[in-house]
Design a protein around this motif. Sequence first.
Motif, PDB file in Angstrom:
ATOM      1  N   VAL A  52      44.762  41.980  43.490  1.00 54.24           N
ATOM      2  CA  VAL A  52      44.151  42.742  44.586  1.00 54.24           C
ATOM      3  C   VAL A  52      42.660  42.432  44.679  1.00 54.24           C
ATOM      4  CG1 VAL A  52      43.476  45.091  45.250  1.00 54.24           C
ATOM      5  CG2 VAL A  52      45.846  44.605  44.654  1.00 54.24           C
ATOM      6  N   LYS A  53      42.007  42.310  43.538  1.00 50.24           N
ATOM      7  CA  LYS A  53      40.557  42.049  43.526  1.00 50.24           C
ATOM      8  C   LYS A  53      40.207  40.580  43.698  1.00 50.24           C
ATOM      9  CE  LYS A  53      37.518  43.607  40.702  1.00 50.24           C
ATOM     10  NZ  LYS A  53      36.371  44.336  41.192  1.00 50.24           N
ATOM     11  N   GLU A  54      41.219  39.698  43.585  1.00 51.12           N
ATOM     12  CA  GLU A  54      40.982  38.244  43.522  1.00 51.12           C
ATOM     13  C   GLU A  54      40.034  37.938  42.373  1.00 51.12           C
ATOM     14  OE1 GLU A  54      39.804  36.574  47.351  1.00 51.12           O
ATOM     15  OE2 GLU A  54      40.765  38.280  48.318  1.00 51.12           O
ATOM     16  N   ARG A  55      40.273  38.640  41.265  1.00 51.22           N
ATOM     17  CA  ARG A  55      39.357  38.517  40.127  1.00 51.22           C
ATOM     18  C   ARG A  55      39.863  37.444  39.173  1.00 51.22           C
ATOM     19  NH1 ARG A  55      36.338  43.281  37.489  1.00 51.22           N
ATOM     20  NH2 ARG A  55      36.212  42.867  35.277  1.00 51.22           N
ATOM     21  N   PRO A  56      38.967  36.560  38.692  1.00 45.15           N
ATOM     22  CA  PRO A  56      39.419  35.539  37.745  1.00 45.15           C
ATOM     23  C   PRO A  56      39.835  36.181  36.420  1.00 45.15           C
ATOM     24  CG  PRO A  56      37.028  35.449  38.009  1.00 45.15           C
ATOM     25  CD  PRO A  56      37.533  36.457  38.994  1.00 45.15           C
ATOM     26  N   PRO A 149      38.614  48.362  37.112  1.00 39.51           N
ATOM     27  CA  PRO A 149      37.410  47.666  37.559  1.00 39.51           C
ATOM     28  C   PRO A 149      36.886  48.328  38.831  1.00 39.51           C
ATOM     29  CG  PRO A 149      39.343  46.464  38.259  1.00 39.51           C
ATOM     30  CD  PRO A 149      39.839  47.657  37.477  1.00 39.51           C
ATOM     31  N   SER A 150      35.680  47.968  39.236  1.00 41.97           N
ATOM     32  CA  SER A 150      35.176  48.471  40.507  1.00 41.97           C
ATOM     33  C   SER A 150      36.117  48.005  41.625  1.00 41.97           C
ATOM     34  CB  SER A 150      33.753  47.959  40.734  1.00 41.97           C
ATOM     35  OG  SER A 150      33.692  46.562  40.535  1.00 41.97           O
ATOM     36  N   ALA A 151      36.297  48.878  42.634  1.00 34.69           N
ATOM     37  CA  ALA A 151      37.336  48.640  43.650  1.00 34.69           C
ATOM     38  C   ALA A 151      36.825  47.783  44.807  1.00 34.69           C
ATOM     39  CB  ALA A 151      37.861  49.988  44.164  1.00 34.69           C
ATOM     40  N   ASN A 152      36.269  46.630  44.459  1.00 29.84           N
ATOM     41  CA  ASN A 152      35.793  45.675  45.467  1.00 29.84           C
ATOM     42  C   ASN A 152      36.461  44.331  45.218  1.00 29.84           C
ATOM     43  OD1 ASN A 152      33.787  46.081  43.084  1.00 29.84           O
ATOM     44  ND2 ASN A 152      33.579  43.926  43.654  1.00 29.84           N
ATOM     45  N   ARG A 153      36.439  43.476  46.238  1.00 25.71           N
ATOM     46  CA  ARG A 153      36.886  42.102  46.001  1.00 25.71           C
ATOM     47  C   ARG A 153      35.874  41.446  45.069  1.00 25.71           C
ATOM     48  NH1 ARG A 153      37.066  40.420  51.935  1.00 25.71           N
ATOM     49  NH2 ARG A 153      36.488  42.576  52.301  1.00 25.71           N
ATOM     50  N   ILE A 157      29.938  43.598  46.742  1.00 27.29           N
ATOM     51  CA  ILE A 157      29.197  44.800  46.364  1.00 27.29           C
ATOM     52  C   ILE A 157      30.175  45.909  45.952  1.00 27.29           C
ATOM     53  CG2 ILE A 157      27.611  46.550  47.257  1.00 27.29           C
ATOM     54  CD1 ILE A 157      26.765  44.321  49.348  1.00 27.29           C
ATOM     55  N   SER A 158      29.871  46.606  44.854  1.00 22.55           N
ATOM     56  CA  SER A 158      30.743  47.692  44.395  1.00 22.55           C
ATOM     57  C   SER A 158      30.764  48.829  45.410  1.00 22.55           C
ATOM     58  CB  SER A 158      30.253  48.229  43.051  1.00 22.55           C
ATOM     59  OG  SER A 158      30.471  47.297  42.032  1.00 22.55           O
ATOM     60  N   PRO A 159      31.930  49.489  45.582  1.00 21.30           N
ATOM     61  CA  PRO A 159      32.052  50.563  46.560  1.00 21.30           C
ATOM     62  C   PRO A 159      31.580  51.914  46.019  1.00 21.30           C
ATOM     63  CG  PRO A 159      34.191  50.050  45.620  1.00 21.30           C
ATOM     64  CD  PRO A 159      33.204  49.173  44.924  1.00 21.30           C
TER      65      PRO A 159
END
Length: 371
Positions: A52-56, A149-153, A157-159
């Motif tokens: 969902v975050k496209e986080r590595p 994690p913070s709910a941003n892509r 910027i963190s929401p």
Amino acid sequence: MTARILPPSVPNIALAAEEIRRGQVVAIPTETVYGLAGAAFNKSALIKIFEVKERPSFDPLIIHVPISNLERLAGMGLIDLDQLSGAARQRAEGLAQAFWPGPFTLVLPKQPAVPDLATSGLPTVALRMPRHPVARAVIEQSGTPLAGPSANRFGRISPTSAQDVLEELGDRIAYILDGGCSEVGLESTVISIDYSGALVLLRPGAISASEIERVAESPVHLPSEQAASISGAPRPRSPGRLEQHYAPQKPLYLLPAPLTALAQSDSLSCSGASGLPEELPSHLGLLVVSGDAGTAAAKLARLTGREITAKSLSSKGDLEEAARNLFSALRSLDTSAAQLIFAERSTVHEGLGYAINDRLRRASVTKPMLE
Ligand code: TXA
Ligand code: MG
């Protein structure tokens, strides 16, 4: 899918907890920023978080816990206190008691039960007990610690509001619990502790290094300082602390000095070392940490001859207010007509001023101009 923003009523909190028990992910408010929560021991929930975050996968997650007692957290299969010396263990317990619940994250040796996905294969795990009542209720009712994690892509910027989460992840998740605007506005302070009890500041936040030193009765090192003190040792890993992070989509440049101290001769349109374009665009964004936005805009307009959209983080210069407003101000400049953003840094170099400057530096495309 379009996410629904839910008020934090008793049935909605129960719904969020049920979703998490089923292995889904839900956005929840915390006092720092909004988090994307999933069951920490559930691998498919962890995979969803990264997707969902496209986080590595090399960027480990913080696990949100319901209690501050480290022995009981060890009993829950999270941390391995035997990997700390007696003194280190006492120090860690003192920090957890002093700063939990709150905007403070402690990195400790992990137990094998914690999935490698959550920790990116590291032998340590980051824990935080949040103080936002909605976050605490969701953790308690899900009956499991929550990776969050913070709910941003990734890289964005963190929401700090439910609406921010909707903009970031609205097409990817089903529910966002609305807990109002985040009270702190910056992500938690992250501190690691090793076998001997040495403390390293991996991310500055609202809990300052000096507050931590006072409680721990021990110095807090910066990652580079620690590397310097151990000759020949590699830099300690602080994964996820990529140089550029929290970035708006418009290029952001740090001003070399407070705007009031800038003179016409400090040309803001020079290219070269500063990396600024040869010619400034016609519409500039300006972010000042304190003071009046209108006065600041007028000064930058005089210096550049351009149209200005300015935001002040706190007209009265209150750092807590400035921290609370930082990410929403960056978001609003990002969606304004400005094509390039100038940002002034805080003149306070410790505590919240230091944390704000850390985020601004990571949001910027270059190191400070003219330095
Ligand atoms: O305030 C916060 O901490 C928010 C709210 C939602 O709780 N969460 C948050 O999570 O900021 P995230 O994933 O955006 O940032 C986690 C940070 C990253 O910088 C990551 O590298 C670091 O924590 N981290 C996590 N586990 C670590 C570990 N085992 N060792 C070192 N750093 C770790
Ligand atoms: Mg983040």
